[in-house]
Scaffold this motif. Structure first.
Motif, PDB file in Angstrom:
ATOM      1  N   PHE A 170       0.824  -1.210   0.000  1.00  0.00           N
ATOM      2  CA  PHE A 170       0.000   0.000   0.000  1.00  0.00           C
ATOM      3  C   PHE A 170       0.856   1.258   0.000  1.00  0.00           C
ATOM      4  N   ALA A 171       2.022   1.193   0.657  1.00  0.00           N
ATOM      5  CA  ALA A 171       2.910   2.361   0.685  1.00  0.00           C
ATOM      6  C   ALA A 171       3.325   2.772  -0.720  1.00  0.00           C
ATOM      7  N   VAL A 172       3.489   1.789  -1.607  1.00  0.00           N
ATOM      8  CA  VAL A 172       3.821   2.111  -3.000  1.00  0.00           C
ATOM      9  C   VAL A 172       2.632   2.783  -3.687  1.00  0.00           C
ATOM     10  N   THR A 222      -0.377   6.017 -15.380  1.00  0.00           N
ATOM     11  CA  THR A 222      -0.287   5.140 -14.219  1.00  0.00           C
ATOM     12  C   THR A 222      -0.544   3.690 -14.597  1.00  0.00           C
ATOM     13  N   LEU A 223      -1.505   3.456 -15.473  1.00  0.00           N
ATOM     14  CA  LEU A 223      -1.768   2.092 -15.923  1.00  0.00           C
ATOM     15  C   LEU A 223      -0.554   1.514 -16.655  1.00  0.00           C
ATOM     16  N   LEU A 224       0.116   2.334 -17.458  1.00  0.00           N
ATOM     17  CA  LEU A 224       1.319   1.862 -18.144  1.00  0.00           C
ATOM     18  C   LEU A 224       2.439   1.563 -17.150  1.00  0.00           C
ATOM     19  N   VAL A 225       2.618   2.436 -16.157  1.00  0.00           N
ATOM     20  CA  VAL A 225       3.654   2.212 -15.151  1.00  0.00           C
ATOM     21  C   VAL A 225       3.374   0.936 -14.366  1.00  0.00           C
ATOM     22  N   PHE A 270       4.449  -1.990 -16.747  1.00  0.00           N
ATOM     23  CA  PHE A 270       5.829  -2.111 -17.243  1.00  0.00           C
ATOM     24  C   PHE A 270       6.902  -1.772 -16.205  1.00  0.00           C
ATOM     25  N   VAL A 271       6.503  -1.218 -15.050  1.00  0.00           N
ATOM     26  CA  VAL A 271       7.501  -0.873 -14.023  1.00  0.00           C
ATOM     27  C   VAL A 271       7.206  -1.596 -12.707  1.00  0.00           C
ATOM     28  N   VAL A 272       5.999  -1.404 -12.192  1.00  0.00           N
ATOM     29  CA  VAL A 272       5.687  -1.945 -10.866  1.00  0.00           C
ATOM     30  C   VAL A 272       5.658  -3.471 -10.871  1.00  0.00           C
ATOM     31  N   GLU A 273       4.968  -4.060 -11.852  1.00  0.00           N
ATOM     32  CA  GLU A 273       4.839  -5.529 -11.853  1.00  0.00           C
ATOM     33  C   GLU A 273       6.192  -6.228 -11.993  1.00  0.00           C
ATOM     34  N   PRO A 274       7.093  -5.790 -12.877  1.00  0.00           N
ATOM     35  CA  PRO A 274       8.387  -6.489 -12.969  1.00  0.00           C
ATOM     36  C   PRO A 274       9.281  -6.298 -11.742  1.00  0.00           C
ATOM     37  N   THR A 275       9.173  -5.155 -11.053  1.00  0.00           N
ATOM     38  CA  THR A 275      10.111  -4.864  -9.972  1.00  0.00           C
ATOM     39  C   THR A 275       9.582  -5.225  -8.585  1.00  0.00           C
ATOM     40  N   ILE A 276       8.279  -5.063  -8.345  1.00  0.00           N
ATOM     41  CA  ILE A 276       7.733  -5.277  -7.006  1.00  0.00           C
ATOM     42  C   ILE A 276       6.763  -6.446  -6.964  1.00  0.00           C
ATOM     43  N   GLY A 277       6.029  -6.682  -8.051  1.00  0.00           N
ATOM     44  CA  GLY A 277       5.171  -7.854  -8.065  1.00  0.00           C
ATOM     45  C   GLY A 277       3.773  -7.582  -8.575  1.00  0.00           C
ATOM     46  N   HIS A 278       3.068  -8.669  -8.901  1.00  0.00           N
ATOM     47  CA  HIS A 278       1.742  -8.571  -9.503  1.00  0.00           C
ATOM     48  C   HIS A 278       0.732  -7.948  -8.553  1.00  0.00           C
ATOM     49  N   GLN A 279       0.775  -8.327  -7.263  1.00  0.00           N
ATOM     50  CA  GLN A 279      -0.208  -7.810  -6.319  1.00  0.00           C
ATOM     51  C   GLN A 279      -0.125  -6.296  -6.188  1.00  0.00           C
ATOM     52  N   THR A 280       1.092  -5.780  -6.073  1.00  0.00           N
ATOM     53  CA  THR A 280       1.256  -4.332  -5.951  1.00  0.00           C
ATOM     54  C   THR A 280       0.806  -3.630  -7.221  1.00  0.00           C
ATOM     55  N   ALA A 281       1.122  -4.203  -8.366  1.00  0.00           N
ATOM     56  CA  ALA A 281       0.691  -3.608  -9.636  1.00  0.00           C
ATOM     57  C   ALA A 281      -0.834  -3.566  -9.727  1.00  0.00           C
TER      58      ALA A 281
END
Length: 515
Positions: free
Chosen positions: A56-58, A107-110, A113-124
């Motif tokens: 959630f912090a992200v 935000t949807l693009l980020v 292409f950014v959040v899911e590869p680096t932090i994970g699917h749930q956070t994305a």
């Protein structure tokens, strides 16, 4: 076309009265908000694991950008201008909605292409879920700007209280149903929708309409202010993303908890004061009048909040695990370290209000970008060493940039930045030193003895509070008088009359006692 408003310039005496009259509403609302936030976080901390808070912090980056960008860009431009008309409101709403739509798409693009590869699917997935914030924030910015321009702090306080209460209630209900981090995102969306409805009830908005003249009036200030807001949002939330990516979401949750306690809770009060200060300072007649009024504001703010930070440092080792559960004990040391950064950011916010009032959006933009780049760079470099190292980096960078902020504020004026800063904060700092000298040994002794947590809180708080107030009254009479005056404004007249009556009755009884 409607006739423009007359230039809204007011003498310091009238602005001081407007500030004082709004102080009671803001204080009552703030107390209710902080109690609600703390109670909600205590319950949620026991329903949701630290790793979910780290995710959630992200997501908070999206939330803050969606709310702050239109408010600090278009909204602040509406507040700062000496005159506005209906076309300015309509054009401001068009700009806010357009920017919100663009940012929602980005935000949807980020997320993909950014959040899911680096932090994970749930956070994305949570980031995608948060995108409606951009529409809500765009609609919210103009009515709240009009209320700020009117100095209607009563309405603004009620709106924020509504947001907090509905958000807490919805988040707890959804967390109890097992939604974990998604409960926090949905709860925030519910709270924002409720506060938007109330804002529109207090300040109904015209239909958005393109107006080239009005847009040209708003962009010279609103453009740089919006870009500055992006830098500030990255500065305030980018550390969570870095910690989450490099150390995992659980460590991000611990760091978020420490930052929330040491910086964000106090900063919520300073931001409210800053939002009140901005329209008030914007109505002053000149720079020296603005500096004089701002000094009284920042001294009052630091006198009230610095001792709370000092007590937090002393009591964090017992209070954090007791309130939030043993799982949150790793957040204790970051909380203590970040209290220094919390004190610095409180004062930085007051500088931002003065720069906004003076129309120095470009200075704010340059400062915000520099602060963001240095802070995020420092966090990235030290993050591999753990959250305590990140907390130290945050405290150091924020303190250095506090001095930089004063140098920017006073550029072109015959004032020493360090001397000006010291005059602003010396009353609170020296009185806090007395507090720590008296209450510190008591806190350590009670902790070693294993005293109950409530006993420690009461005894350390009483000793620290009494020593702090005694030092303030003895050494800094002007700051004490401003604090006493603020308290008189906050406490209802009938309550103070009752106190006075009881004192007079007691004195009369003592005088007539034959003994």
């Amino acid at each position: 076309m409607d006739a423009p408003e007359a230039p809204d310039v007011r003498p310091n005496a009238e602005l001081t009265e407007a500030t004082a009259s709004g102080l009671r509403w803001i204080t009552y609302a703030r107390i209710a908000i902080e109690v609600t936030l703390l109670a909600g976080m205590v319950v949620l901390a026991r329903l949701i694991p630290p790793a979910a808070f780290g995710m959630f912090a992200v997501v908070l980056i999206v939330q803050e950008l969606a709310l702050a960008l239109p408010m600090e860009g278009i909204g602040s431009a509406l507040v700062q201008r000496r005159t506005i008309d209906r076309e300015h409101q309509q054009a401001g709403l068009v700009l806010s909605l357009a920017v919100g739509a663009v940012l929602a798409g980005l935000t949807l693009l980020v997320a993909d292409f950014v959040v899911e590869p680096t932090i994970g699917h749930q956070t994305a997935s949570l980031v995608r879920l948060a995108t409606p914030w951009f529409l809500l924030g765009a609609l919210y910015s103009v009515p709240t700007a009009i209320l700020r321009r009117r100095l209607d702090f009563r309405a603004l306080s009620l709106i924020e209280l509504t947001m907090t209460a509905t958000r807490a209630a919805a988040s707890i209900a959804l967390a109890a149903a097992g939604l974990d981090a998604a409960a926090l995102v949905w709860g925030n969306l519910v709270g924002m929708a409720a506060s938007l409805a109330m804002a529109l009830a207090f300040a109904p908005m015209p239909v958005p309409r393109w107006n080239t003249r009005a847009i040209r009036d708003l962009l010279p200030y609103g453009g740089p202010a919006a870009l500055s807001c992006i830098a500030w949002t990255g500065f305030r939330n980018g550390d969570y993303a870095i910690v989450g990516a490099r150390l995992g979401t659980a460590q991000a949750g611990f760091y978020w908890r420490g930052y929330s306690l040491a910086v964000d809770y106090q900063r919520k009060i300073s931001v409210v004061m800053s939002q009140m200060a901005f329209p008030v300072l914007a109505r002053t007649a000149g720079h020296e009048e603005m500096f004089a009024l701002r000094r009284r504001m920042v001294q009052l703010l630091t006198v009230v909040l610095f001792p709370l930070l000092a007590l937090l440092v002393l009591l964090a080792p017992v209070v954090v695990p007791w309130l939030f559960g043993p799982a949150w004990e790793p957040a204790v040391v970051p909380t203590q370290i970040l209290a220094v950064g919390g004190a610095s950011t409180l004062v930085i916010d007051t500088v931002g209000s003065a720069l906004q009032a003076a129309g120095r959006a470009r200075s704010m933009l340059g400062y915000g970008i520099a602060h963001f780049v240095v802070y995020i760079g420092a966090v990235f470099i030290v993050s591999s060493r753990g959250v305590a190292a990140v907390a130290i980096a945050a405290a150091v960078v924020h303190t250095v940039f506090l001095v930089v902020a004063y140098q920017i504020l006073l550029r072109g004026h015959e004032h020493s930045a360090l001397r000006f800063l010291w005059d602003d904060v010396s009353a609170a700092l020296i009185s806090c030193a007395v507090l720590v000298a008296i209450a510190g040994p008591i806190a350590w002794a009670l902790r070693d003895l294993g005293a109950p947590v409530l006993v420690q809180i009461v005894l350390v708080g009483a000793a620290g509070g009494a020593s702090y107030l005694a030092a303030l009254r003895t050494l800094f009479r002007g700051a004490w008088d401003d604090l006493a005056s603020a308290m008189r404004r906050i406490v209802p007249d009938r309550v103070r009359s009752g106190w006075t009556g009881r004192r007079q009755t007691l004195a009369a009884g003592t005088a007539s006692d034959p003994a």
